[in-house]
Design a protein around this motif. Structure first.
Motif, PDB file in Angstrom:
ATOM      1  N   ASN A  50      -3.056  11.768  -8.027  1.00 58.70           N
ATOM      2  CA  ASN A  50      -3.323  11.799  -9.863  1.00 58.70           C
ATOM      3  C   ASN A  50      -3.113  10.000  -9.988  1.00 58.70           C
ATOM      4  O   ASN A  50      -1.802   9.427  -9.724  1.00 58.70           O
ATOM      5  N   LYS A  51      -3.258   9.633 -10.261  1.00 57.45           N
ATOM      6  CA  LYS A  51      -3.850   8.294 -11.052  1.00 57.45           C
ATOM      7  C   LYS A  51      -1.864   8.243 -11.756  1.00 57.45           C
ATOM      8  O   LYS A  51      -1.532   6.996 -11.075  1.00 57.45           O
ATOM      9  N   GLU A  52      -2.057   8.708 -12.949  1.00 57.08           N
ATOM     10  CA  GLU A  52      -0.819   8.520 -13.558  1.00 57.08           C
ATOM     11  C   GLU A  52       0.555   7.857 -12.545  1.00 57.08           C
ATOM     12  O   GLU A  52       1.360   7.699 -12.493  1.00 57.08           O
ATOM     13  N   ALA A  53       0.719   9.205 -12.287  1.00 57.10           N
ATOM     14  CA  ALA A  53       1.960   9.184 -10.887  1.00 57.10           C
ATOM     15  C   ALA A  53       2.128   8.241 -10.107  1.00 57.10           C
ATOM     16  O   ALA A  53       3.283   7.224  -9.958  1.00 57.10           O
ATOM     17  N   ARG A  54       0.656   8.111  -9.496  1.00 58.05           N
ATOM     18  CA  ARG A  54       0.561   6.488  -8.527  1.00 58.05           C
ATOM     19  C   ARG A  54       1.162   5.093  -9.268  1.00 58.05           C
ATOM     20  O   ARG A  54       1.792   4.292  -8.851  1.00 58.05           O
ATOM     21  N   GLU A  55       0.886   4.840 -10.160  1.00 54.15           N
ATOM     22  CA  GLU A  55       0.344   4.252 -11.377  1.00 54.15           C
ATOM     23  C   GLU A  55       1.995   3.625 -11.559  1.00 54.15           C
ATOM     24  O   GLU A  55       2.583   2.942 -11.191  1.00 54.15           O
ATOM     25  N   LYS A  56       2.592   5.407 -12.173  1.00 57.83           N
ATOM     26  CA  LYS A  56       4.662   5.033 -12.202  1.00 57.83           C
ATOM     27  C   LYS A  56       5.057   4.598 -11.376  1.00 57.83           C
ATOM     28  O   LYS A  56       6.067   3.972 -11.434  1.00 57.83           O
ATOM     29  N   MET A  57       4.698   5.184  -9.676  1.00 60.11           N
ATOM     30  CA  MET A  57       5.502   5.420  -8.740  1.00 60.11           C
ATOM     31  C   MET A  57       5.946   3.577  -8.349  1.00 60.11           C
ATOM     32  O   MET A  57       6.470   3.172  -8.106  1.00 60.11           O
ATOM     33  N   THR A  64       1.023  -0.847  -0.135  1.00 57.90           N
ATOM     34  CA  THR A  64      -0.507  -0.048   0.151  1.00 57.90           C
ATOM     35  C   THR A  64       0.919   1.271  -0.354  1.00 57.90           C
ATOM     36  O   THR A  64       0.328   2.004   0.271  1.00 57.90           O
ATOM     37  N   THR A  65       2.281   1.151  -0.113  1.00 57.50           N
ATOM     38  CA  THR A  65       3.075   2.036  -0.033  1.00 57.50           C
ATOM     39  C   THR A  65       3.680   2.164  -1.530  1.00 57.50           C
ATOM     40  O   THR A  65       3.604   0.387  -1.957  1.00 57.50           O
ATOM     41  N   ASP A 124      -1.706  -3.284  -6.452  1.00 57.62           N
ATOM     42  CA  ASP A 124      -2.989  -2.393  -6.770  1.00 57.62           C
ATOM     43  C   ASP A 124      -2.467  -0.716  -6.910  1.00 57.62           C
ATOM     44  O   ASP A 124      -2.797  -0.583  -5.254  1.00 57.62           O
ATOM     45  N   PRO A 125      -2.296   0.205  -6.876  1.00 61.96           N
ATOM     46  CA  PRO A 125      -2.037   2.105  -7.180  1.00 61.96           C
ATOM     47  C   PRO A 125      -3.185   2.110  -6.613  1.00 61.96           C
ATOM     48  O   PRO A 125      -2.964   3.695  -5.873  1.00 61.96           O
ATOM     49  N   GLU A 126      -4.282   1.783  -6.559  1.00 58.95           N
ATOM     50  CA  GLU A 126      -4.595   1.758  -6.183  1.00 58.95           C
ATOM     51  C   GLU A 126      -5.277   2.343  -4.558  1.00 58.95           C
ATOM     52  O   GLU A 126      -5.944   3.263  -3.547  1.00 58.95           O
ATOM     53  N   LEU A 127      -4.852   1.349  -3.838  1.00 61.98           N
ATOM     54  CA  LEU A 127      -4.270   1.364  -2.667  1.00 61.98           C
ATOM     55  C   LEU A 127      -3.250   2.111  -1.797  1.00 61.98           C
ATOM     56  O   LEU A 127      -2.772   2.329  -1.014  1.00 61.98           O
ATOM     57  N   MET A 128      -3.090   3.116  -3.007  1.00 60.04           N
ATOM     58  CA  MET A 128      -1.926   3.946  -2.312  1.00 60.04           C
ATOM     59  C   MET A 128      -2.456   5.328  -2.212  1.00 60.04           C
ATOM     60  O   MET A 128      -1.123   6.550  -2.318  1.00 60.04           O
TER      61      MET A 128
END
Ligand SMILES: [Fe+2]
Length: 390
Positions: free
Chosen positions: A240-247, A142-143, A180-184
């Motif tokens: 920011n969806k894209e930033a969370r996904e890429k990170m 989740t991080t 799952d980037p949504e959890l971040m």
């Protein structure tokens, strides 16, 4: 082309909303799960949601959320005792690095003899090795930073001696990770920044590691590019969806890279301070990453120039190879500044009087990281670096 080995036995399920597929994967490993979940994530309802999800796949769950940052080895032993009494067959970890490392410790001690601290890699005791009965592990980070979701490492804290140490075994490679980037999205800016710097450091440390190979280097350099490009945006706006996904992907890539070659000097310096001062892991890395790059870059101009190129190719255009390599430290420092993470060991409570102590811990528990640094490191170098980063 050079010879090399690569081994990553972790099924990676990546994507927004993929948490919903947990039951589908978990049921392959047992019908009773020990769910280690970060207390905050449990509090906001994720724990109950996951218990329901698992129930739909006929999995009974024992939920456990008494997990602190810098997970305590004695708490792992306690939790494993409960897991044994409950007869669990699979361990699921949901949270940041602390929770995932806690879950790995439980998976070992539920079915192996002794205490979790016995399994840590240190020169002052005989190291126990986990056996094949170690329970299967599934991880859900989740991080975006730890990389623990794909690694064979579990870092535990022993508050009695105020030291942290690492279990290192291919028996604790997770079977499956769901990234799952949504959890971040719920991570606050400070946590996003410090965990992101940890991911960057994993990528840099594996890239400059003397054991780096074609495979680990490919993963690492892509991770460095992604962190440089997307961490400031993820810190500025957690939605920011894209930033969370890429990170999320950058962190997993860097985890894969360190699984192959390990970390080097920033982790060797940071971990003893984290143990002694109970400081956040990413924070202690941020204290010394730039200084270690300045110290090490003369060992391999090409590698450090590639790091500078990956962070910001426009900033190094007309420079010589040596200048490009030297610039890597400045660009890392600029990134730290951009995400408000310019910190010192002193900020986390380290005092000049502690330097001998943390140096000795580094030599005792992080000798592999020290030996893998591209530039040779002496005890005096370590003391000097601590002093400069104080
Ligand atoms: Fe780390």
């Amino acid at each position: 082309m050079e010879d090399f080995n690569c081994y990553l036995p972790v099924k990676v399920i990546f994507g927004n909303g993929k948490l919903s597929e947990l039951g589908h994967y978990a049921k392959n490993y047992g019908s009773k799960a020990f769910l280690a979940i970060d207390p905050y994530m449990d509090k906001i309802g994720l724990g109950d949601k996951v218990v329901d999800l698992l129930k739909k796949s006929s999995i009974e769950t024992f939920k456990y959320s008494n997990i602190e940052p810098n997970p305590v080895c004695f708490m792992v032993d306690k939790a494993a005792k409960i897991a044994k009494e409950e007869g669990v067959e699979v361990v699921i970890g949901i949270g940041g690095g602390s929770t995932l490392d806690f879950a790995k410790g439980v998976a070992i001690i539920t079915t192996n003899p002794g205490k979790s601290w016995d399994y840590t890699e240190r020169t002052d005791h005989e190291i126990h090795r986990p056996n094949d009965k170690t329970l299967p592990i599934l991880t859900i980070p989740t991080t975006a930073g730890t990389g623990s979701e794909v690694t064979l490492y579990s870092v535990l804290n022993n508050p009695t001696i105020k030291e942290k140490s690492t279990i290192f075994s291919d028996k604790i490679f997770p079977k499956v990770t769901i990234v799952d980037p949504e959890l971040m999205y719920s991570m606050p800016p400070r946590l996003t920044a410090l965990t992101g710097i940890d991911a960057l450091s994993h990528a840099i440390e594996s890239y400059i590691n003397i054991n780096a190979n074609l495979y680990s280097s490919m993963l690492a350099i892509e991770s460095i590019k992604l962190v440089a490009q997307y961490l400031p945006a993820a810190v500025a706006n957690g939605k920011n969806k894209e930033a969370r996904e890429k990170m999320a992907w950058a962190s997993t890539l860097a985890g894969m890279a360190i699984s192959h070659v390990g970390t080097v000097l920033p982790h060797a310096l940071g971990q003893p301070v984290s143990g002694l001062c109970d400081a956040p892991h990413g924070g202690t890395i941020a204290c010394c990453l730039t200084r270690v790059i300045e110290f090490s870059f003369t060992a391999d101009f090409n590698r450090f120039a590639n790091i500078a190129e990956a962070i910001d190719s426009s900033a190094i255009k007309s420079l010589s190879l040596r200048e490009k390599a030297a610039k890597s430290a400045e660009l890392v420092q600029r990134l730290l500044k951009d995400v408000n993470s310019e910190v010192t060991f002193g900020d986390f409570g380290l005092r000049e009087d502690d330097i001998d102590k943390v140096t000795n811990i580094a030599l005792k528990a992080y000798y592999m990281d020290i030996n893998n640094n591209p530039k040779l490191v002496t005890k005096e170098d370590i003391q000097k670096l601590y002093k400069e980063c104080l």
